[in-house]
Structure formats: C-alpha cells, structure tokens
Design a protein around this motif. Structure first.
Motif, PDB file in Angstrom:
ATOM      1  N   ASP A 107       0.862  -1.244   0.037  1.00  0.00           N
ATOM      2  CA  ASP A 107      -0.023  -0.098   0.015  1.00  0.00           C
ATOM      3  C   ASP A 107       0.692   1.263   0.141  1.00  0.00           C
ATOM      4  OD1 ASP A 107      -2.405  -1.811   0.230  1.00  0.00           O
ATOM      5  OD2 ASP A 107      -2.751  -1.340   2.109  1.00  0.00           O
ATOM      6  N   ASP A 108       1.892   1.200   0.687  1.00  0.00           N
ATOM      7  CA  ASP A 108       2.770   2.502   0.854  1.00  0.00           C
ATOM      8  C   ASP A 108       3.375   3.021  -0.458  1.00  0.00           C
ATOM      9  OD1 ASP A 108       4.784   0.763   0.743  1.00  0.00           O
ATOM     10  OD2 ASP A 108       5.752   1.040   2.547  1.00  0.00           O
ATOM     11  N   VAL A 109       3.147   2.186  -1.595  1.00  0.00           N
ATOM     12  CA  VAL A 109       4.025   2.947  -3.024  1.00  0.00           C
ATOM     13  C   VAL A 109       2.850   3.464  -3.638  1.00  0.00           C
ATOM     14  CG1 VAL A 109       5.578   1.082  -3.195  1.00  0.00           C
ATOM     15  CG2 VAL A 109       3.422   0.545  -4.277  1.00  0.00           C
ATOM     16  N   LYS A 110       1.572   3.739  -3.051  1.00  0.00           N
ATOM     17  CA  LYS A 110       0.359   4.622  -3.630  1.00  0.00           C
ATOM     18  C   LYS A 110       0.757   5.780  -4.089  1.00  0.00           C
ATOM     19  CE  LYS A 110      -4.254   5.549  -3.335  1.00  0.00           C
ATOM     20  NZ  LYS A 110      -5.531   5.026  -2.577  1.00  0.00           N
ATOM     21  N   PRO A 111       1.712   6.738  -3.357  1.00  0.00           N
ATOM     22  CA  PRO A 111       1.921   8.135  -4.075  1.00  0.00           C
ATOM     23  C   PRO A 111       2.765   7.929  -5.181  1.00  0.00           C
ATOM     24  CG  PRO A 111       2.413   7.942  -1.629  1.00  0.00           C
ATOM     25  CD  PRO A 111       2.007   6.615  -1.571  1.00  0.00           C
ATOM     26  N   GLN A 112       3.695   6.958  -5.358  1.00  0.00           N
ATOM     27  CA  GLN A 112       4.465   6.885  -6.398  1.00  0.00           C
ATOM     28  C   GLN A 112       3.943   6.515  -7.611  1.00  0.00           C
ATOM     29  OE1 GLN A 112       5.553   5.583  -3.379  1.00  0.00           O
ATOM     30  NE2 GLN A 112       7.696   5.270  -3.331  1.00  0.00           N
ATOM     31  N   LEU A 113       2.900   5.204  -7.405  1.00  0.00           N
ATOM     32  CA  LEU A 113       2.044   4.943  -8.522  1.00  0.00           C
ATOM     33  C   LEU A 113       0.744   5.938  -8.669  1.00  0.00           C
ATOM     34  CD1 LEU A 113       2.044   1.002  -7.535  1.00  0.00           C
ATOM     35  CD2 LEU A 113       3.237   2.183  -9.510  1.00  0.00           C
ATOM     36  N   THR A 114       0.572   6.427  -8.072  1.00  0.00           N
ATOM     37  CA  THR A 114      -0.616   7.742  -8.252  1.00  0.00           C
ATOM     38  C   THR A 114       0.071   8.825  -9.282  1.00  0.00           C
ATOM     39  OG1 THR A 114      -1.655   7.565  -6.437  1.00  0.00           O
ATOM     40  CG2 THR A 114      -2.119   9.483  -7.298  1.00  0.00           C
ATOM     41  N   ARG A 115       1.173   8.924  -8.858  1.00  0.00           N
ATOM     42  CA  ARG A 115       1.945  10.287  -9.895  1.00  0.00           C
ATOM     43  C   ARG A 115       2.247   9.507 -11.069  1.00  0.00           C
ATOM     44  NH1 ARG A 115       4.462  11.240  -5.056  1.00  0.00           N
ATOM     45  NH2 ARG A 115       6.369  10.032  -5.482  1.00  0.00           N
ATOM     46  N   ALA A 116       2.586   8.201 -11.045  1.00  0.00           N
ATOM     47  CA  ALA A 116       2.851   7.458 -12.529  1.00  0.00           C
ATOM     48  C   ALA A 116       1.586   7.523 -13.204  1.00  0.00           C
ATOM     49  CB  ALA A 116       3.419   6.414 -12.378  1.00  0.00           C
ATOM     50  N   LEU A 117       0.684   6.916 -12.856  1.00  0.00           N
ATOM     51  CA  LEU A 117      -0.728   6.854 -13.448  1.00  0.00           C
ATOM     52  C   LEU A 117      -1.312   7.994 -13.981  1.00  0.00           C
ATOM     53  CD1 LEU A 117      -0.612   3.777 -12.510  1.00  0.00           C
ATOM     54  CD2 LEU A 117      -3.182   4.013 -12.370  1.00  0.00           C
ATOM     55  N   GLU A 118      -1.205   9.111 -13.212  1.00  0.00           N
ATOM     56  CA  GLU A 118      -1.542  10.563 -13.546  1.00  0.00           C
ATOM     57  C   GLU A 118      -0.773  11.146 -14.731  1.00  0.00           C
ATOM     58  OE1 GLU A 118      -1.512  12.676  -9.915  1.00  0.00           O
ATOM     59  OE2 GLU A 118      -3.647  11.873  -9.436  1.00  0.00           O
ATOM     60  N   ALA A 119       0.559  10.837 -14.788  1.00  0.00           N
ATOM     61  CA  ALA A 119       1.387  11.187 -15.846  1.00  0.00           C
ATOM     62  C   ALA A 119       1.037  10.460 -17.046  1.00  0.00           C
ATOM     63  CB  ALA A 119       2.816  10.987 -15.235  1.00  0.00           C
ATOM     64  N   GLY A 120       0.799   9.056 -16.944  1.00  0.00           N
ATOM     65  CA  GLY A 120       0.395   8.217 -17.961  1.00  0.00           C
ATOM     66  C   GLY A 120      -0.819   8.679 -18.841  1.00  0.00           C
ATOM     67  N   THR A 121      -1.805   9.045 -17.792  1.00  0.00           N
ATOM     68  CA  THR A 121      -2.934   9.373 -18.230  1.00  0.00           C
ATOM     69  C   THR A 121      -3.069  10.701 -19.226  1.00  0.00           C
ATOM     70  OG1 THR A 121      -4.130   8.256 -16.336  1.00  0.00           O
ATOM     71  CG2 THR A 121      -5.394   9.935 -17.543  1.00  0.00           C
ATOM     72  N   ARG A 122      -2.162  11.498 -18.784  1.00  0.00           N
ATOM     73  CA  ARG A 122      -2.012  13.000 -19.447  1.00  0.00           C
ATOM     74  C   ARG A 122      -1.423  12.489 -20.685  1.00  0.00           C
ATOM     75  NH1 ARG A 122      -0.534  14.700 -14.228  1.00  0.00           N
ATOM     76  NH2 ARG A 122       1.718  14.337 -14.857  1.00  0.00           N
ATOM     77  N   ALA A 123      -0.325  11.647 -20.859  1.00  0.00           N
ATOM     78  CA  ALA A 123       0.290  11.318 -22.010  1.00  0.00           C
ATOM     79  C   ALA A 123      -0.716  10.783 -23.166  1.00  0.00           C
ATOM     80  CB  ALA A 123       1.192  10.669 -21.802  1.00  0.00           C
ATOM     81  N   MET A 124      -1.739   9.635 -22.490  1.00  0.00           N
ATOM     82  CA  MET A 124      -2.607   8.960 -23.340  1.00  0.00           C
ATOM     83  C   MET A 124      -3.809   9.995 -23.992  1.00  0.00           C
ATOM     84  SD  MET A 124      -3.297   5.402 -21.602  1.00  0.00           S
ATOM     85  CE  MET A 124      -3.676   6.012 -19.759  1.00  0.00           C
TER      86      MET A 124
END
Length: 133
Positions: A107-124
C-alpha cells in the motif's frame, strides 16, 4: 491492497481509442509517447521502458475486444504485486472515456504509483486527442 484509478475523456471515438490501446507493442509511439520511451514484445508480454529509465515486464492477461479492455500485470518497479486494466467506453457525444485501474501491493507505494498513473493518463489523453481531425 491499494488501488489507483484515473480516467480521461477524449473526442476520439471508442473504436479509435481501443485500436491504439490494444496495439500493445506501440505504447511508446501511439498511446503514451513521452511517458513511455520504448516497448518490446515478448511471447505473452511486453517490456516497457519509462521516461525515468525504469524497465518493467508486463505480462498480458487479456485483450478483450468485445469489452474494449486490456489487462496486464507487472514485474519489477515499485510494487511487489501489480494488476491493471485499461477500459474504453463510448460516450453519447461520439467520444470515449478511458479508465485505468491499478491494484497493487504494498500500500505504501501508492504516492509513486498515483503520480505515475496521472502522468501516463495525461500522455494518453494527448495522443488520443490527436486522432481527431
């Protein structure tokens, strides 16, 4: 288990968006250039290189054309377990909504993965919006 969910709306049709997403070997050129810098296919998987240099092997679980849904897991990276899906839905205005859901441990990697998914979503979104003339 933690979950991150992102979504985007695009003027591209659901069929156009799905054609790009289901092209699993072209993430770096068609779906998320700038976020993903390289994609190589292996039997049953793709190996994705991200802008930060991280390389992750992503076994493909399913490509469901009827549901317009791609599911994969990940080996490497921040998470000890990762399962994700991208699903495309048609909107009444002719555009599409794309939803990315990732479930992962710890669970504690949520901040890193949230940032990654948000960046990926913007690129998509940028890539899919370019499909509309």
């Amino acid at each position: 288990m933690a979950t991150v969910r992102t979504s985007l709306d695009t003027a591209a049709s659901a069929d156009e968006a799905w054609a790009v997403i289901r092209d699993i070997g072209a993430v770096h050129t068609r779906l998320a250039p700038g976020f993903v810098t390289d994609t190589k296919l292996e039997p049953g998987a793709r190996v994705v290189t991200f802008i930060n240099g991280m390389v992750i092997r992503e076994p493909i679980v399913t490509i469901d054309d009827e549901a317009r849904r791609l599911v994969w897991t990940a080996e490497g990276g921040y998470a000890t377990h990762y399962n994700a899906s991208l699903q495309v839905s048609a909107r009444a205005d002719g555009g599409a909504t794309v939803v990315w859901v990732a479930d992962f441990l710890p669970d504690d990697v949520k901040p890193q993965l949230t940032r990654a998914l948000e960046a990926g979503t913007r690129a998509m979104k940028q890539s899919l919006d370019k499909l509309v003339k």
